[in-house]
Design an enzyme around this catalytic site. Structure first.
Site, PDB file in Angstrom:
ATOM      1  N   HIS A 182      27.888  -7.250  17.764  1.00 16.56           N
ATOM      2  CA  HIS A 182      26.662  -7.503  18.535  1.00 16.56           C
ATOM      3  C   HIS A 182      25.855  -8.689  18.006  1.00 16.56           C
ATOM      4  O   HIS A 182      24.626  -8.673  17.982  1.00 16.56           O
ATOM      5  CB  HIS A 182      25.784  -6.252  18.606  1.00 16.56           C
ATOM      6  CG  HIS A 182      25.045  -6.164  19.911  1.00 16.56           C
ATOM      7  ND1 HIS A 182      24.179  -5.138  20.210  1.00 16.56           N
ATOM      8  CD2 HIS A 182      25.051  -6.981  21.005  1.00 16.56           C
ATOM      9  CE1 HIS A 182      23.673  -5.316  21.428  1.00 16.56           C
ATOM     10  NE2 HIS A 182      24.192  -6.423  21.923  1.00 16.56           N
TER      11      HIS A 182
ATOM     12  N   CYS B 204      19.380  -3.648  18.233  1.00 13.15           N
ATOM     13  CA  CYS B 204      20.644  -4.069  17.619  1.00 13.15           C
ATOM     14  C   CYS B 204      20.688  -5.519  17.134  1.00 13.15           C
ATOM     15  O   CYS B 204      20.802  -5.776  15.942  1.00 13.15           O
ATOM     16  CB  CYS B 204      21.776  -3.850  18.614  1.00 13.15           C
ATOM     17  SG  CYS B 204      21.808  -2.206  19.341  1.00 13.15           S
TER      18      CYS B 204
END
Length: 260
Positions: free
Chosen positions: A76, A18
């Site tokens: 994120h 991510c």
């Protein structure tokens, strides 16, 4: 979207997880150029791991060129209070700061609640993919009424952990969000169906044909890809592991007729 927009057919991922990939996309740089990009992925709040608010981003550069900028879904790129989309050029944000969260309880892997409107915690017990679709549709319709171009990042978490389908509310309640080992086959079809709703909202206003979202097409390697990859791997095998790395600079970003 791709048929009516711009297709970027030579895109490559800067990482396999991510945070590095998002940091590369948003900054235009190799993720390792900032400490947060070295985390695989960013797992906790601190003052080091994230996109520094002073660092240029896709959103900040387009905002400076007159765009309105919006994000719905997964960020994120660093946790509050130091990092966040609103600190890095986005005008609005609705979603989660962590990598993934329970689709009903909205608790993340670290045990913290993680659904925010901007930097304010909000409560919504509905299935998360449905919520993101509703918010995304509202952003697109509002963009159609604007008299300026806009950037919109829609980041669904499906099919990320905990892989819950829309009918898994009871499982979420029983496990208090700790469902990492369970996969539900309904999560991906649900995301595809709802993504179609978002695309339908984009088609409705005519103004979006001039300034709507742009979508990157997946890269399809050519016939010489495997051979070139093997050559690069052999070169890396004989390169020294010490010494300074070549200097690089941020990739430039130029305002166009629209962005994803």
């Amino acid at each position: 979207m791709a048929a009516s927009g711009v297709r970027f057919t030579q895109g490559y991922s800067a990482g396999a997880v991510c945070s590095p990939t998002r940091i590369a996309l948003y900054t235009g740089r190799h993720p390792g150029r900032i400490p947060g990009g070295l985390q695989e992925p960013i797992g906790r709040a601190n003052d080091r791991d994230g996109i520094p608010p002073s660092h240029p981003t896709l959103a900040s550069l387009l905002k400076g060129a007159g765009y309105s900028t919006h994000m719905v879904g997964k960020w994120h790129g660093g946790f509050l209070p130091t990092f966040g989309p609103l600190k890095s050029g986005w005008d609005t944000f609705y979603g989660n700061y962590s990598g993934g969260l329970d689709y009903f309880s909205k608790y993340a892997h670290n045990g913290l609640y993680d659904l925010y409107d901007g930097e304010t915690r909000v409560e919504d017990p509905r299935y998360y993919t449905d919520i993101l679709t509703e918010k995304a549709t509202a952003v697109i319709r509002a963009g159609a009424r604007e008299h300026r171009p806009w950037l919109f990042n829609l980041n669904f978490t499906a099919p990320h952990w905990p892989w819950e389908g829309p009918g898994d509310k009871a499982v979420s309640d029983e496990s208090h969000g700790a469902t990492a080992g369970r996969r539900h086959p309904g999560a991906v079809p649900q995301r595809r169906r709802l993504a179609g709703q978002v695309q339908g909202a984009r088609r409705a206003p005519r103004s979006l044909d001039r300034q709507g979202a742009r979508r990157a097409a997946p890269h399809r390697p050519g016939p010489g890809h495997d051979r070139a990859l093997r050559q690069r791997q052999r070169r890396r095998a004989v390169q020294p592991t010490t010494g300074p790395s070549p200097a690089t600079r941020p990739a430039s970003t130029r305002a166009g007729s629209g962005c994803r």
